[in-house]
Design a protein around this motif. Sequence first.
Motif, mmCIF file in Angstrom:
data_model
loop_
_atom_site.group_PDB
_atom_site.id
_atom_site.type_symbol
_atom_site.label_atom_id
_atom_site.label_comp_id
_atom_site.label_asym_id
_atom_site.label_seq_id
_atom_site.Cartn_x
_atom_site.Cartn_y
_atom_site.Cartn_z
ATOM 1 N N SER A 1 -68.821 0.742 -29.336
ATOM 2 C CA SER A 1 -69.523 0.985 -28.066
ATOM 3 C C SER A 1 -71.006 1.263 -28.275
ATOM 4 O O SER A 1 -71.806 1.085 -27.371
ATOM 5 N N PRO B 1 -58.537 3.786 -16.353
ATOM 6 C CA PRO B 1 -57.795 2.689 -16.991
ATOM 7 C C PRO B 1 -56.865 3.129 -18.130
ATOM 8 O O PRO B 1 -56.028 2.345 -18.560
ATOM 9 N N GLU C 1 -71.557 5.499 -15.732
ATOM 10 C CA GLU C 1 -70.705 4.406 -16.207
ATOM 11 C C GLU C 1 -69.220 4.709 -16.025
ATOM 12 O O GLU C 1 -68.392 4.267 -16.822
ATOM 13 N N GLY D 1 -67.291 3.814 -13.605
ATOM 14 C CA GLY D 1 -66.563 2.835 -12.779
ATOM 15 C C GLY D 1 -66.228 3.386 -11.407
ATOM 16 O O GLY D 1 -67.046 4.032 -10.753
ATOM 17 N N MET E 1 -71.678 1.411 -21.436
ATOM 18 C CA MET E 1 -70.258 1.160 -21.690
ATOM 19 C C MET E 1 -69.415 1.641 -20.514
ATOM 20 O O MET E 1 -69.745 2.602 -19.862
ATOM 21 N N GLU E 2 -68.342 0.926 -20.230
ATOM 22 C CA GLU E 2 -67.376 1.399 -19.242
ATOM 23 C C GLU E 2 -65.986 1.187 -19.799
ATOM 24 O O GLU E 2 -65.715 0.147 -20.405
ATOM 25 N N GLU F 1 -63.491 0.477 -18.253
ATOM 26 C CA GLU F 1 -62.886 -0.656 -17.560
ATOM 27 C C GLU F 1 -63.140 -1.972 -18.282
ATOM 28 O O GLU F 1 -62.377 -2.929 -18.146
ATOM 29 N N LYS F 2 -64.250 -2.028 -19.050
ATOM 30 C CA LYS F 2 -64.596 -3.293 -19.723
ATOM 31 C C LYS F 2 -64.115 -3.324 -21.168
ATOM 32 O O LYS F 2 -64.370 -4.282 -21.888
ATOM 33 N N MET F 3 -63.470 -2.247 -21.609
ATOM 34 C CA MET F 3 -63.002 -2.189 -22.993
ATOM 35 C C MET F 3 -61.523 -2.570 -23.056
ATOM 36 O O MET F 3 -60.776 -2.362 -22.106
ATOM 37 N N LYS F 4 -61.133 -3.081 -24.213
ATOM 38 C CA LYS F 4 -59.706 -3.329 -24.437
ATOM 39 C C LYS F 4 -59.142 -2.042 -25.033
ATOM 40 O O LYS F 4 -59.502 -1.667 -26.145
#
Lengths: 387, 183
Positions: free
Chosen positions: A37, A179, A354, A356, B1-2, B4-7
């Motif tokens: 990251s 997520p 960030e 979301g 970075m989010e 949501e966009k990471m695996k």
Amino acid sequence: MGQRVAIIGAGMTKFVRRAQETGKELAWQAAKAALDSCGLTLKDIDCISMGCAPDAFDGVHMKGEYLSDGSGGWRKPYMRHFVGGGTGVFAPIHGWFHVASGVFDTCLVVCSEKMSSCHPHPQGAFKTIFDHTTEQPLNPTLIWIFALEYNRYMQTYGISKRDIALVSVKNKKNAIDHPAAHLPMEITVDDVLNSELLAWPVNRLDISPASDGAAAIVLAGERTARRLTDKPVWIEGVGWNLDTAYWATRDLAYPRYVEKAARMAYEMAGIKEPKKEIEIAEPYDPFTYKELHHMEGLLLAEKGEAPQLLVDGVTQRDGDRPICPSGGLLGVGNPISAAGLMKVIEIFLQLRGEAGKRQVPGNPTCGLAQAWGDLMQIGTVIVLKNR
Amino acid sequence: MELEKMKLGATPLKESDLKEGKVLSLAMTPDIAYAWDNGVAIGRYLEELKNGRIIARKCNKCNRIMLPPRMFCELCWRATDKWVYCKDTGTVNTFSICYINWDASRIPKGQPPHIPAVIHVDGASTFMGILHVLGEVDPDDVKIGMKVKAVWKKPEEREGSITDIMYWKPLRPAQGRKTAGRR
């Protein structure tokens, strides 16, 4: 102190009831994601601060050593930290020490936990945290001490179970937008009150789920941080404090050790009015009442008044002071040490804008994460700012 | 970075994945035993429980009468000074009505729940509570602030354990008022 320290990267796995991966594989996934990251590799890391909970959960003695390769710890200065549930904030506090001292310039903080290995339930392993001579013969379950504290808190201030149940409703709903969440749900207060009664006043939906998972962050000294990112999030204050292990002799209605930990962190961060200056917080919420108990200990609410803030919507994600916008342990899950670090990551993301769908409005500049553990006796606090 | 966009890692397993052998696992039940020394302070505490008495330890500097007893005062950081007997009565500081056992298994329907409580023992300093359980009481009648008395095993059955007190019961019988239940 030698230098200012920033969080510059973060990563985590999903939190799940049972992961196929081992603890070291989870640690590796989270640590690698954190390095990716911020565009670093393990070569750029000077030292490792690792956190994991009691060895008895995994049945692996010296878990710090066992998890060290997945944490990137081999052939590096490596240190494992453990203060029970407080570990997830304790590990980054100690990562901060490593870098703030000026001895190291970068530190990878990794927390990994497998709660699913212990059968039939990790509750069984918790029995051994009680005093072996004066308490274990009574066959206690860990839920006893939470139920006893919950009851004392409720009765001292005249709080209802209905108000406390709202914590579960809020956090599980917040987790729908996370997520990695293990137990996101849209539920009502009545669902909480009608869920299985385990140990009055604690119902099943008052308790966070036991999860497997890992989380990691990358810390860097000021110059390196500014070189690597234009959005460093600074660790401006850290604090921790341990109260007596004769837990039955404490004032169970108020976590004084959390207040002491918070005051240490606030003083370091130059925070004089926490209620005004802490715009967003992730207090530790393994049980519903703990979020409220901890808000009071953190001086974010007057004693006995946190439930009213909740009822009034102040602590909702779009309220004046969002509390546990991630979904907390109740919603995202509770792989013990990783859950605490997940809270630090949430504040990091929120302060960078960030987060979301979980992003709170108003561009917050100052936030706090807190964890709690050992025999309900330690508070660990970290204060973050984005400028 | 989010995020949501990471695996994100971690592969969730279901019970059936293990049962059907889709993934393999290894089980181990450790067979280990411990014998814990009671120590000086708790050793005496247990001897006195065998005699049907509760003993505490006093620090002459802070004047606390401490339960469980300890040979050093953790606040004054000095040796404690003398043994003091407490009464076998006390006050319920907080309690729970518990429907699960220590290993999270459920108490079968129809069997009474556990009633763990923090009891402030008379004769010890304020806030000197111990963990124990209540008995001979309807769960609905338990109140914070209730006075309770220890119910001891018969002298010949005592073995020098915290369980030599079987449970604590209300000092006075319930007032006859039946509450609608605690939920």
